[in-house]
Design an enzyme around this catalytic site. Structure first.
Site, PDB file in Angstrom:
ATOM      1  N   GLY A  36      -9.828 -65.620 -17.135  1.00  0.00           N
ATOM      2  CA  GLY A  36      -8.964 -65.034 -18.166  1.00  0.00           C
ATOM      3  C   GLY A  36      -8.312 -63.739 -17.706  1.00  0.00           C
ATOM      4  O   GLY A  36      -7.223 -63.396 -18.159  1.00  0.00           O
ATOM      5  N   THR A 142      -7.609 -67.950  -2.889  1.00  0.00           N
ATOM      6  CA  THR A 142      -8.687 -68.285  -3.822  1.00  0.00           C
ATOM      7  C   THR A 142      -9.981 -67.526  -3.552  1.00  0.00           C
ATOM      8  O   THR A 142     -10.971 -67.730  -4.260  1.00  0.00           O
ATOM      9  CB  THR A 142      -8.949 -69.806  -3.777  1.00  0.00           C
ATOM     10  OG1 THR A 142      -9.022 -70.210  -2.400  1.00  0.00           O
ATOM     11  CG2 THR A 142      -7.848 -70.576  -4.460  1.00  0.00           C
ATOM     12  N   GLU A 202     -34.445 -58.084   5.491  1.00  0.00           N
ATOM     13  CA  GLU A 202     -33.328 -58.399   6.387  1.00  0.00           C
ATOM     14  C   GLU A 202     -33.843 -59.249   7.547  1.00  0.00           C
ATOM     15  O   GLU A 202     -34.857 -58.938   8.150  1.00  0.00           O
ATOM     16  CB  GLU A 202     -32.675 -57.099   6.897  1.00  0.00           C
ATOM     17  CG  GLU A 202     -31.703 -57.238   8.049  1.00  0.00           C
ATOM     18  CD  GLU A 202     -30.510 -58.155   7.786  1.00  0.00           C
ATOM     19  OE1 GLU A 202     -29.856 -58.015   6.746  1.00  0.00           O
ATOM     20  OE2 GLU A 202     -30.240 -59.021   8.657  1.00  0.00           O
ATOM     21  N   HIS A 439      -9.043 -25.483   6.686  1.00  0.00           N
ATOM     22  CA  HIS A 439     -10.403 -24.959   6.660  1.00  0.00           C
ATOM     23  C   HIS A 439     -10.688 -24.367   5.288  1.00  0.00           C
ATOM     24  O   HIS A 439      -9.827 -23.676   4.740  1.00  0.00           O
ATOM     25  CB  HIS A 439     -10.557 -23.866   7.720  1.00  0.00           C
ATOM     26  CG  HIS A 439     -11.893 -23.209   7.680  1.00  0.00           C
ATOM     27  ND1 HIS A 439     -13.029 -23.816   8.174  1.00  0.00           N
ATOM     28  CD2 HIS A 439     -12.298 -22.011   7.161  1.00  0.00           C
ATOM     29  CE1 HIS A 439     -14.068 -23.013   7.996  1.00  0.00           C
ATOM     30  NE2 HIS A 439     -13.654 -21.907   7.379  1.00  0.00           N
TER      31      HIS A 439
HETATM   32  P1  FAD Z   1     -10.705 -62.810  -4.710  1.00  0.00           P
HETATM   33  O1  FAD Z   1     -10.682 -61.374  -5.080  1.00  0.00           O
HETATM   34  O2  FAD Z   1     -12.035 -63.484  -4.618  1.00  0.00           O
HETATM   35  O3  FAD Z   1      -9.767 -63.562  -5.728  1.00  0.00           O
HETATM   36  C1  FAD Z   1      -9.620 -64.933  -5.740  1.00  0.00           C
HETATM   37  C2  FAD Z   1      -9.209 -65.372  -7.123  1.00  0.00           C
HETATM   38  O4  FAD Z   1      -8.890 -66.749  -7.075  1.00  0.00           O
HETATM   39  C3  FAD Z   1     -10.298 -65.226  -8.162  1.00  0.00           C
HETATM   40  O5  FAD Z   1      -9.804 -64.518  -9.269  1.00  0.00           O
HETATM   41  C4  FAD Z   1     -10.646 -66.665  -8.546  1.00  0.00           C
HETATM   42  O6  FAD Z   1     -11.008 -66.802  -9.912  1.00  0.00           O
HETATM   43  C5  FAD Z   1      -9.354 -67.378  -8.244  1.00  0.00           C
HETATM   44  N1  FAD Z   1      -9.487 -68.806  -7.943  1.00  0.00           N
HETATM   45  C6  FAD Z   1     -10.325 -69.378  -7.043  1.00  0.00           C
HETATM   46  N2  FAD Z   1     -10.094 -70.709  -6.987  1.00  0.00           N
HETATM   47  C7  FAD Z   1      -9.103 -70.967  -7.866  1.00  0.00           C
HETATM   48  C8  FAD Z   1      -8.406 -72.145  -8.244  1.00  0.00           C
HETATM   49  N3  FAD Z   1      -8.677 -73.340  -7.695  1.00  0.00           N
HETATM   50  N4  FAD Z   1      -7.439 -72.053  -9.189  1.00  0.00           N
HETATM   51  C9  FAD Z   1      -7.136 -70.854  -9.769  1.00  0.00           C
HETATM   52  N5  FAD Z   1      -7.749 -69.706  -9.426  1.00  0.00           N
HETATM   53  C10 FAD Z   1      -8.711 -69.758  -8.492  1.00  0.00           C
HETATM   54  N6  FAD Z   1     -13.994 -55.117  -0.628  1.00  0.00           N
HETATM   55  C11 FAD Z   1     -13.517 -53.900  -0.324  1.00  0.00           C
HETATM   56  O7  FAD Z   1     -12.536 -53.804   0.423  1.00  0.00           O
HETATM   57  N7  FAD Z   1     -14.067 -52.756  -0.836  1.00  0.00           N
HETATM   58  C12 FAD Z   1     -15.148 -52.802  -1.661  1.00  0.00           C
HETATM   59  O8  FAD Z   1     -15.631 -51.763  -2.102  1.00  0.00           O
HETATM   60  C13 FAD Z   1     -15.694 -54.063  -1.990  1.00  0.00           C
HETATM   61  N8  FAD Z   1     -16.750 -54.153  -2.813  1.00  0.00           N
HETATM   62  C14 FAD Z   1     -17.239 -55.387  -3.147  1.00  0.00           C
HETATM   63  C15 FAD Z   1     -18.356 -55.450  -3.983  1.00  0.00           C
HETATM   64  C16 FAD Z   1     -18.874 -56.683  -4.341  1.00  0.00           C
HETATM   65  C17 FAD Z   1     -20.074 -56.734  -5.251  1.00  0.00           C
HETATM   66  C18 FAD Z   1     -18.254 -57.869  -3.867  1.00  0.00           C
HETATM   67  C19 FAD Z   1     -18.792 -59.217  -4.278  1.00  0.00           C
HETATM   68  C20 FAD Z   1     -17.166 -57.815  -3.032  1.00  0.00           C
HETATM   69  C21 FAD Z   1     -16.651 -56.575  -2.655  1.00  0.00           C
HETATM   70  N9  FAD Z   1     -15.556 -56.457  -1.791  1.00  0.00           N
HETATM   71  C22 FAD Z   1     -15.079 -55.224  -1.459  1.00  0.00           C
HETATM   72  C23 FAD Z   1     -14.895 -57.638  -1.232  1.00  0.00           C
HETATM   73  C24 FAD Z   1     -13.605 -57.941  -2.017  1.00  0.00           C
HETATM   74  O9  FAD Z   1     -13.913 -58.120  -3.371  1.00  0.00           O
HETATM   75  C25 FAD Z   1     -12.932 -59.197  -1.460  1.00  0.00           C
HETATM   76  O10 FAD Z   1     -12.747 -59.076  -0.072  1.00  0.00           O
HETATM   77  C26 FAD Z   1     -11.580 -59.401  -2.121  1.00  0.00           C
HETATM   78  O11 FAD Z   1     -11.714 -59.527  -3.519  1.00  0.00           O
HETATM   79  C27 FAD Z   1     -10.880 -60.647  -1.557  1.00  0.00           C
HETATM   80  O12 FAD Z   1      -9.641 -60.810  -2.200  1.00  0.00           O
HETATM   81  P2  FAD Z   1      -8.974 -62.254  -2.380  1.00  0.00           P
HETATM   82  O13 FAD Z   1      -7.716 -62.001  -3.126  1.00  0.00           O
HETATM   83  O14 FAD Z   1      -8.936 -62.936  -1.082  1.00  0.00           O
HETATM   84  O15 FAD Z   1      -9.993 -63.078  -3.275  1.00  0.00           O
HETATM   85  P1  NAD Z   2     -23.011 -59.132   4.733  1.00  0.00           P
HETATM   86  O1  NAD Z   2     -22.539 -60.138   5.681  1.00  0.00           O
HETATM   87  O2  NAD Z   2     -22.454 -57.750   4.761  1.00  0.00           O
HETATM   88  O3  NAD Z   2     -24.595 -58.973   4.881  1.00  0.00           O
HETATM   89  C1  NAD Z   2     -25.485 -60.057   4.738  1.00  0.00           C
HETATM   90  C2  NAD Z   2     -26.814 -59.673   5.349  1.00  0.00           C
HETATM   91  O4  NAD Z   2     -27.758 -60.690   5.044  1.00  0.00           O
HETATM   92  C3  NAD Z   2     -26.753 -59.568   6.876  1.00  0.00           C
HETATM   93  O5  NAD Z   2     -27.352 -58.356   7.263  1.00  0.00           O
HETATM   94  C4  NAD Z   2     -27.539 -60.782   7.335  1.00  0.00           C
HETATM   95  O6  NAD Z   2     -28.188 -60.593   8.578  1.00  0.00           O
HETATM   96  C5  NAD Z   2     -28.546 -60.934   6.188  1.00  0.00           C
HETATM   97  N1  NAD Z   2     -29.162 -62.275   6.084  1.00  0.00           N
HETATM   98  C6  NAD Z   2     -28.550 -63.464   6.269  1.00  0.00           C
HETATM   99  N2  NAD Z   2     -29.458 -64.468   6.080  1.00  0.00           N
HETATM  100  C7  NAD Z   2     -30.641 -63.876   5.750  1.00  0.00           C
HETATM  101  C8  NAD Z   2     -31.946 -64.369   5.426  1.00  0.00           C
HETATM  102  N3  NAD Z   2     -32.217 -65.666   5.404  1.00  0.00           N
HETATM  103  N4  NAD Z   2     -32.929 -63.490   5.136  1.00  0.00           N
HETATM  104  C9  NAD Z   2     -32.663 -62.150   5.167  1.00  0.00           C
HETATM  105  N5  NAD Z   2     -31.447 -61.633   5.472  1.00  0.00           N
HETATM  106  C10 NAD Z   2     -30.456 -62.480   5.750  1.00  0.00           C
HETATM  107  O7  NAD Z   2     -22.822 -59.798   3.302  1.00  0.00           O
HETATM  108  P2  NAD Z   2     -22.889 -59.189   1.833  1.00  0.00           P
HETATM  109  O8  NAD Z   2     -23.600 -57.888   1.809  1.00  0.00           O
HETATM  110  O9  NAD Z   2     -23.387 -60.310   0.984  1.00  0.00           O
HETATM  111  O10 NAD Z   2     -21.366 -58.921   1.521  1.00  0.00           O
HETATM  112  C11 NAD Z   2     -20.423 -60.016   1.534  1.00  0.00           C
HETATM  113  C12 NAD Z   2     -19.049 -59.546   1.850  1.00  0.00           C
HETATM  114  O11 NAD Z   2     -18.527 -58.737   0.813  1.00  0.00           O
HETATM  115  C13 NAD Z   2     -19.009 -58.729   3.118  1.00  0.00           C
HETATM  116  O12 NAD Z   2     -18.273 -59.454   4.074  1.00  0.00           O
HETATM  117  C14 NAD Z   2     -18.315 -57.472   2.786  1.00  0.00           C
HETATM  118  O13 NAD Z   2     -17.218 -57.247   3.624  1.00  0.00           O
HETATM  119  C15 NAD Z   2     -17.820 -57.649   1.356  1.00  0.00           C
HETATM  120  N6  NAD Z   2     -18.163 -56.412   0.639  1.00  0.00           N
HETATM  121  C16 NAD Z   2     -17.536 -55.270   1.019  1.00  0.00           C
HETATM  122  C17 NAD Z   2     -17.876 -54.085   0.412  1.00  0.00           C
HETATM  123  C18 NAD Z   2     -17.206 -52.832   0.850  1.00  0.00           C
HETATM  124  O14 NAD Z   2     -16.192 -52.918   1.531  1.00  0.00           O
HETATM  125  N7  NAD Z   2     -17.697 -51.663   0.488  1.00  0.00           N
HETATM  126  C19 NAD Z   2     -18.839 -54.044  -0.577  1.00  0.00           C
HETATM  127  C20 NAD Z   2     -19.461 -55.227  -0.922  1.00  0.00           C
HETATM  128  C21 NAD Z   2     -19.102 -56.414  -0.312  1.00  0.00           C
END
Ligand code: FAD
Ligand code: NAD
Length: 460
Positions: A36, A142, A202, A439
């Site tokens: 939504g 997606t 980990e 600074h």
């Molecule tokens: P998404 O943001 O996943 O968007 C995809 C969209 O497509 C979704 O809204 C979904 O509902 C929609 N969709 C999927 N399939 C369909 C379909 N068939 N039809 C219609 N709609 C569909 N990245 C950072 O850079 N900084 C951060 O601090 C950061 N923090 C994060 C914290 C968490 C907890 C998580 C889970 C991720 C975080 N990330 C962060 C990663 C970041 O959210 C993703 O890399 C980013 O959202 C990817 O963008 P995207 O547009 O590719 O996909």
């Molecule tokens: P990640 O890939 O950062 O870390 C996953 C961790 O799980 C790794 O250290 C891996 O070795 C460990 N792991 C894998 N299998 C395991 C097992 N069987 N038992 C124990 N440990 C295991 O993935 P994430 O933390 O889930 O984040 C997912 C993605 O979301 C990342 O690619 C990240 O770029 C994105 N993200 C980005 C931000 C940010 O930019 N600040 C914040 C949140 C998420």
């Protein structure tokens, strides 16, 4: 005639940014989003809500334990978890609404439902109002979802992913986090600051794989001092709920009993329910869509960006690709420099990096000089009371070109922008060393690290 020049599937930071840029360039754009709200993982259940909770929990920790160090006496500090959650939700709602406004301003048509590609140029929308749309080009944006782990029985409640960890109704007594990656550390820190005992399991012998080892080792020491327990080299084989408690099993170890489990072992692309197999759109072994430099897939007229394609799963990487793809579609020269994409972990202190790690340079046999400078020797860090951490700059031995910058320390996520700009412009460490930095600022640590590359740091 096609209804649209471009149909984007998915309104995350990749999809919505691509749609806006394409509309700016004069294309008639439609966006299909199944949720939504607009904004994707990032706005709804990722970057934004996690940062809101990181900020609130850090303020709670400061007020509870540290304000006295600044000469500020506060008594009776109380946690208002519902208040924190309400603040987080209102920030998310405001930003999602903001994108609706941007869509209206740019005359982008929004469709609610599940998008599926019937053929090049044809997309079906499944949902309350099913329809078939036509477009000259289709862009898959997606995104991704949490990766499952064999044996871990996720019930979206006691055993859940980041989505659940952003809205626990109470502070868990003992939270077990599976995976010491970005999500595990950020959300582990949130709940540890709010009072949970947090155990991070980990698989590898280190935390934050992929980040510079020296910086990750320092991070582990700091987070351990803050109260996080790390158990490295632990292969989780199962987790289930038994009588309202969680039991986590690891190879050769006694089971761990806890209140909640956060599964954070990576994310997988949403590319399996779009009709791609029928169309023979090429994907790699891990399900990511293979694209060329213009983000076109193996099928002409179908493009893909963001978490659905290989590369770092970051919101700003998805945005860069969205802009570049839209520009290519409009006949311009869109381009993404993957060497200059920063990564930030929003813990306290923050961890940020751009470019190559020291291990990558060693592996590729690239000769480099290294400059390191600690925040301990910086006046502003002292005034802030945040002196943990350092900046490490890596520059080519012969050309002095900056190859990588890695920071752990206060506001590292903001400081890294200077390093990313330097790499984008092909700057040398001498360029940074000769640039005046105000600074007292934290940015002076970057300048000193640049001096240190040449062995001439001033304040050490
Ligand atoms: P998404 O943001 O996943 O968007 C995809 C969209 O497509 C979704 O809204 C979904 O509902 C929609 N969709 C999927 N399939 C369909 C379909 N068939 N039809 C219609 N709609 C569909 N990245 C950072 O850079 N900084 C951060 O601090 C950061 N923090 C994060 C914290 C968490 C907890 C998580 C889970 C991720 C975080 N990330 C962060 C990663 C970041 O959210 C993703 O890399 C980013 O959202 C990817 O963008 P995207 O547009 O590719 O996909
Ligand atoms: P990640 O890939 O950062 O870390 C996953 C961790 O799980 C790794 O250290 C891996 O070795 C460990 N792991 C894998 N299998 C395991 C097992 N069987 N038992 C124990 N440990 C295991 O993935 P994430 O933390 O889930 O984040 C997912 C993605 O979301 C990342 O690619 C990240 O770029 C994105 N993200 C980005 C931000 C940010 O930019 N600040 C914040 C949140 C998420």
């Amino acid at each position: 005639m096609s209804q649209h020049d471009l149909i984007v599937i998915g309104a995350g930071p990749g999809g919505y940014v691509a749609a806006i840029r394409a509309a700016q360039l004069g294309l008639n754009v439609g966006v299909i989003e199944k949720e939504g709200a607009l904004g994707g993982t990032c706005l709804r259940v990722g970057c934004i809500p996690s940062k809101a909770l990181l900020e609130s929990s850090e303020l709670y920790r400061l007020a509870s334990d540290h304000l006295g160090e600044y000469g500020v006496k506060v008594e009776g500090v109380q946690l208002d978890l519902p208040g924190m959650m309400k603040r987080k939700e209102s920030i998310v709602a405001g930003l999602c609404k903001g994108i609706e406004g941007l869509f209206r301003k740019n005359k982008i048509t929004r469709y609610v439902g599940h998008g599926r590609i019937a053929a090049p140029g044809r997309v079906t929308v499944e949902g309350a109002q099913p329809q078939e749309l036509t477009a000259k080009n289709i862009l898959i944006a997606t995104g991704s979802r949490s990766a499952p782990l064999k044996g871990v029985e996720v019930d979206d409640d006691l055993i859940g992913t980041s989505t659940e960890a952003l809205k626990y109704p109470g502070v868990p007594g003992h939270l077990v986090v599976i995976g010491a990656g970005v999500i595990g550390l950020e959300l582990g820190c949130v709940w540890s600051r709010l009072g949970s005992k947090v155990t991070v399991l980990e698989y590898l012998p280190r935390i934050l794989p992929g980040m510079d080892t020296e910086i990750a080792t320092e991070a582990q020491k700091i987070f351990t001092k803050q109260g996080l327990e790390f158990r490295l080299g632990m292969r989780v084989t199962g987790a289930r709920v038994v009588n309202g408690r969680c039991v986590v099993e690891c190879d050769g170890q006694p089971p761990i009993d806890c209140d909640r489990v956060l599964l954070a072992v990576g994310r997988i692309p949403n590319t399996d329910d779009l009709g791609l197999d029928k169309l023979n759109v090429a994907r790699n072994q891990r399900g990511f869509i293979v694209v060329d430099k213009t983000f076109q897939t193996s099928i002409p007229g179908i493009y893909a960006i963001g978490d659905a394609i290989p590369g770092p799963m970051l919101a700003h990487k998805a945005e860069e690709e969205g802009v570049a793809c839209a520009e290519c579609l409009a006949g311009k020269h869109g381009h993404v420099n993957y060497d200059a994409i920063p990564g930030v972990v929003y813990t306290d202190p923050e961890i940020a990096s751009v470019g190559k790690t020291e291990e990558q340079l060693k592996e590729s046999g690239i000769p480099y000089r290294k400059g390191v400078f600690p925040f301990m020797a910086n006046g502003r860090a002292k005034a802030l009371g945040q002196t943990d951490g350092r900046v490490k700059m890596l520059a080519h031995t012969e050309t002095d070109r900056i190859l990588g910058v890695h920071i752990i320390g206060p506001r590292a996520g903001d400081l890294i922008a200077e390093a990313a700009t330097a790499i984008e412009f092909g700057a040398s460490s001498e360029d940074i060393a000769r640039t005046s930095h105000a600074h007292p600022t934290l940015a002076e640590v970057i300048k000193e690290a640049a001096f240190a590359v040449d062995g001439r740091a001033i304040h050490m």
